[in-house]
Design a protein around this motif. Structure first.
Motif, PDB file in Angstrom:
ATOM      1  N   MET A   1       0.829  -1.203   0.000  1.00  0.00           N
ATOM      2  CA  MET A   1       0.000   0.000   0.000  1.00  0.00           C
ATOM      3  C   MET A   1       0.864   1.254   0.000  1.00  0.00           C
ATOM      4  O   MET A   1       1.707   1.444   0.880  1.00  0.00           O
ATOM      5  CB  MET A   1      -0.900   0.019   1.244  1.00  0.00           C
ATOM      6  CG  MET A   1      -1.713  -1.248   1.432  1.00  0.00           C
ATOM      7  SD  MET A   1      -2.772  -1.602   0.042  1.00  0.00           S
ATOM      8  CE  MET A   1      -4.210  -0.630   0.453  1.00  0.00           C
TER       9      MET A   1
ATOM     10  N   ALA B   1       0.183   4.743   0.741  1.00  0.00           N
ATOM     11  CA  ALA B   1      -0.892   5.579   1.288  1.00  0.00           C
ATOM     12  C   ALA B   1      -0.450   7.049   1.311  1.00  0.00           C
ATOM     13  O   ALA B   1      -0.516   7.724   0.299  1.00  0.00           O
ATOM     14  CB  ALA B   1      -1.300   5.043   2.647  1.00  0.00           C
TER      15      ALA B   1
ATOM     16  N   ILE C   1      -6.387   3.745   2.547  1.00  0.00           N
ATOM     17  CA  ILE C   1      -6.736   4.019   1.165  1.00  0.00           C
ATOM     18  C   ILE C   1      -8.196   3.621   0.941  1.00  0.00           C
ATOM     19  O   ILE C   1      -8.632   2.548   1.366  1.00  0.00           O
ATOM     20  CB  ILE C   1      -5.803   3.262   0.202  1.00  0.00           C
ATOM     21  CG1 ILE C   1      -4.358   3.760   0.380  1.00  0.00           C
ATOM     22  CG2 ILE C   1      -6.258   3.434  -1.239  1.00  0.00           C
ATOM     23  CD1 ILE C   1      -3.321   3.046  -0.472  1.00  0.00           C
TER      24      ILE C   1
ATOM     25  N   GLY D   1      -9.401   0.790  -1.369  1.00  0.00           N
ATOM     26  CA  GLY D   1      -8.274   0.021  -0.850  1.00  0.00           C
ATOM     27  C   GLY D   1      -8.564  -1.433  -0.603  1.00  0.00           C
ATOM     28  O   GLY D   1      -9.356  -2.073  -1.324  1.00  0.00           O
TER      29      GLY D   1
END
Ligand code: URA
Length: 209
Positions: free
Chosen positions: A133, A135, A194, A197
């Protein structure tokens, strides 16, 4: 400015959908992340340089190509990045693997390096830094700083899903680093997740909460 490569191969997009699904359990989540990492490694290595060598086939002599560039180093950002390492190693089994760990200082909110172990021949390697991720980008920006400080010269960042904020942070801080992602989502929420996400990648990979 570093380029953003969105890897939109149908197999990757299909698997990302099931990675996002909250009903996907730990075992399947881990397997899917591993598979997507392998498929993304195929794309991230697309521009690796080649050189020609002579080989002898059972039929005749031939000129054929082998990899010619720097050797690869894979550096997962702890902890969730670990979930992507084996998938990349399936395609690049001789790669060396470093690790970088960072935590966010509760007062300054800045990422602080708590662990770093890299291969000794840092300057001679091309690094693939991995974290599922991207972010805010704070951790990845600092991880790249950590590698550069130790002499790393060339690297790419590979993530599953990015937020626009994270992409901008990398492009501002490290314009020499290209980003490879399977998807760019809408935004971050107030907790730094997110949206939409996939939740907390580390918890979903390791079955923790
Ligand atoms: N880290 C995660 O694991 N998930 C997010 O959505 C953001 C950061």
């Amino acid at each position: 400015m570093g380029k953003v490569h969105i890897i939109d191969h149908p197999l990757i997009q299909h698997k990302i959908t099931y990675i996002r699904d909250k009903n996907t359990g730990t075992k399947e989540f881990r397997e899917l992340v591993d598979e997507v990492a392998t498929l993304m490694a195929f794309e991230i290595t697309r521009d690796m340089p080649l050189k020609e060598i002579e080989v002898e086939t059972p039929v005749s002599k031939a000129t054929s190509k082998v990899l010619a560039g720097k050797k690869i180093g894979i550096v997962p950002i702890l902890r969730a990045g670990i979930g992507m390492v084996d998938g990349i190693l399936k395609l690049i089994p001789a790669a060396k693997v470093g690790h970088v760990g960072l935590y966010r200082d509760p007062e300054t909110l800045l990422p602080v390096e708590y662990y770093l172990k890299l291969p000794s021949d840092i300057q001679d390697r091309f690094f693939i830094i991995v974290d599922p991720m991207l972010a805010t980008g704070g951790t990845a920006v600092e991880a790249i700083h950590s590698l550069k400080k130790r002499g790393a010269k060339q690297m790419k960042l590979m993530c599953l899903i990015a937020a626009p904020e994270g992409i901008k942070a990398i492009q501002d801080a490290h314009p020499d680093v290209d980003i490879y992602v399977a998807g760019v989502d809408e935004r971050l929420n107030e907790k730094g997740y997110i949206v939409p996400g996939l939740g907390d990648a580390g918890d979903r990979l390791f079955g923790t909460k």
